[in-house]
Design a protein around this motif. Structure first.
Motif, mmCIF file in Angstrom:
data_model
loop_
_atom_site.group_PDB
_atom_site.id
_atom_site.type_symbol
_atom_site.label_atom_id
_atom_site.label_comp_id
_atom_site.label_asym_id
_atom_site.label_seq_id
_atom_site.Cartn_x
_atom_site.Cartn_y
_atom_site.Cartn_z
ATOM 1 N N HIS A 147 -0.952 1.724 5.625
ATOM 2 C CA HIS A 147 -1.368 3.031 5.094
ATOM 3 C C HIS A 147 -2.887 3.121 5.136
ATOM 4 O O HIS A 147 -3.568 2.202 4.705
ATOM 5 C CB HIS A 147 -0.876 3.202 3.650
ATOM 6 C CG HIS A 147 0.613 3.233 3.539
ATOM 7 N ND1 HIS A 147 1.317 2.487 2.619
ATOM 8 C CD2 HIS A 147 1.528 3.923 4.261
ATOM 9 C CE1 HIS A 147 2.619 2.714 2.782
ATOM 10 N NE2 HIS A 147 2.775 3.577 3.760
ATOM 11 N N CYS A 192 1.959 2.550 -1.520
ATOM 12 C CA CYS A 192 3.040 1.555 -1.622
ATOM 13 C C CYS A 192 2.753 0.483 -2.667
ATOM 14 O O CYS A 192 3.638 -0.336 -2.949
ATOM 15 C CB CYS A 192 3.304 0.913 -0.270
ATOM 16 S SG CYS A 192 1.979 -0.149 0.304
ATOM 17 N N CYS A 201 -0.603 -3.059 4.740
ATOM 18 C CA CYS A 201 0.624 -2.254 4.741
ATOM 19 C C CYS A 201 0.598 -1.182 5.828
ATOM 20 O O CYS A 201 1.637 -0.607 6.154
ATOM 21 C CB CYS A 201 0.821 -1.602 3.373
ATOM 22 S SG CYS A 201 -0.557 -0.543 2.894
ATOM 23 N N CYS A 208 -2.811 -0.327 -2.724
ATOM 24 C CA CYS A 208 -2.595 0.877 -1.929
ATOM 25 C C CYS A 208 -1.973 1.958 -2.817
ATOM 26 O O CYS A 208 -1.036 1.689 -3.565
ATOM 27 C CB CYS A 208 -1.681 0.559 -0.754
ATOM 28 S SG CYS A 208 -1.109 2.009 0.149
HETATM 29 ZN ZN ZN Z 1 0.418 0.940 1.503
#
Ligand code: ZN
Length: 255
Positions: A153, A121, A151, A118
């Protein structure tokens, strides 16, 4: 999907280890660092629980990745017999491109390769959740890929396209070397040869012991320092055999 906390704003290896053990095979954010080197050094020490008793007696994996909050170390617990899928470095996806400029509203599908982490993160992207999505727009059919990041996102196609352009292209294949090839084994009596002989004579010998041998018995303090620096940079218990290989690769294999 089980809801659990993946995010933390401070380094907490104890909490990360507990959480990772509760969700075997799931990557958990453990720590944030200001430099890539620090994050990488920690990631290397996690599997051996070296300096991090939270991960003892082992069976953890770790990697370091960029995040917008700092260099992140992600860990997961892999104990047990059932195999855990390896995390790929990249993923290849079909994304929608809406043209390069505002005047050009042309739609198109572009296949790109991006990191499997990602961009916000550093957690694993949903490379294992990829599914095709077919849709119609302006009388035409398009097929793109969709995925969900654990996560939370979300990846926007425009950002993924941009990211793919920033990735360095794969290195071209190396031309055949024209220079004479380096000898396969270090010469006996050369710094690398001395260490190799000692390593073979004494199995389990460490790189630091090889450095002592070179400095005290052969007066090769420069080579000894090179080994110590390399052993420190590698960040793990470097063997004397690895030290011999290292010396050989930097040209210390001949007399
Ligand atoms: Zn993320």
């Amino acid at each position: 999907m089980t809801a659990h906390r993946l995010h933390r704003t401070t380094s907490d290896h104890e909490a990360a280890a507990v959480e990772a053990r509760a969700y075997r095979g799931t990557w958990v954010l453990a720590a944030l660092y200001s430099t890539r080197d620090s994050a990488r050094a920690t990631a290397r020490r996690v599997p051996g629980a070296e300096s991090f008793p939270a991960y003892a007696p082992g069976e953890f994996e770790a990697y370091a990745a960029f995040s917008v909050d700092g260099w992140a170390v992600w860990v997961r617990w892999v104990a047990g017999d059932e195999p855990v899928p390896a995390l790929p470095d990249t993923m290849t996806v079909r994304v929608l491109s809406r043209g390069e400029s505002l005047t050009e509203q042309e739609l198109g599908v572009v296949t790109v390769t991006v990191s499997a982490r990602c961009a916000r993160c550093g957690g694993p992207r949903g490379w294992d959740t990829l599914r095709p999505d077919r849709f119609q727009e302006g009388g035409e059919w398009f097929t793109v890929d969709r995925w969900a990041n654990l996560c939370g996102h979300q990846d926007k196609y425009a950002a993924v396209l941009q990211e793919s352009r920033l990735r360095p292209p794969p290195a071209p294949p190396r031309p055949m070397p024209t220079a004479p090839p380096v000898a396969e084994a270090p010469e006996p009596g050369s710094p690398a040869g001395i260490v190799l002989a000692a390593a073979k004579a004494s199995r389990g010998m460490r790189a630091v012991q090889a450095a002592v041998l070179l400095a005290t018995e052969h007066g090769l303090t420069e080579e000894a320092d090179l080994i110590r620096a390399e052993a420190k940079a590698v960040g793990c218990q470097m063997s004397a055999l690895a030290a011999a290989h290292f010396l050989h690769t930097i040209g210390k294999g001949s007399r």
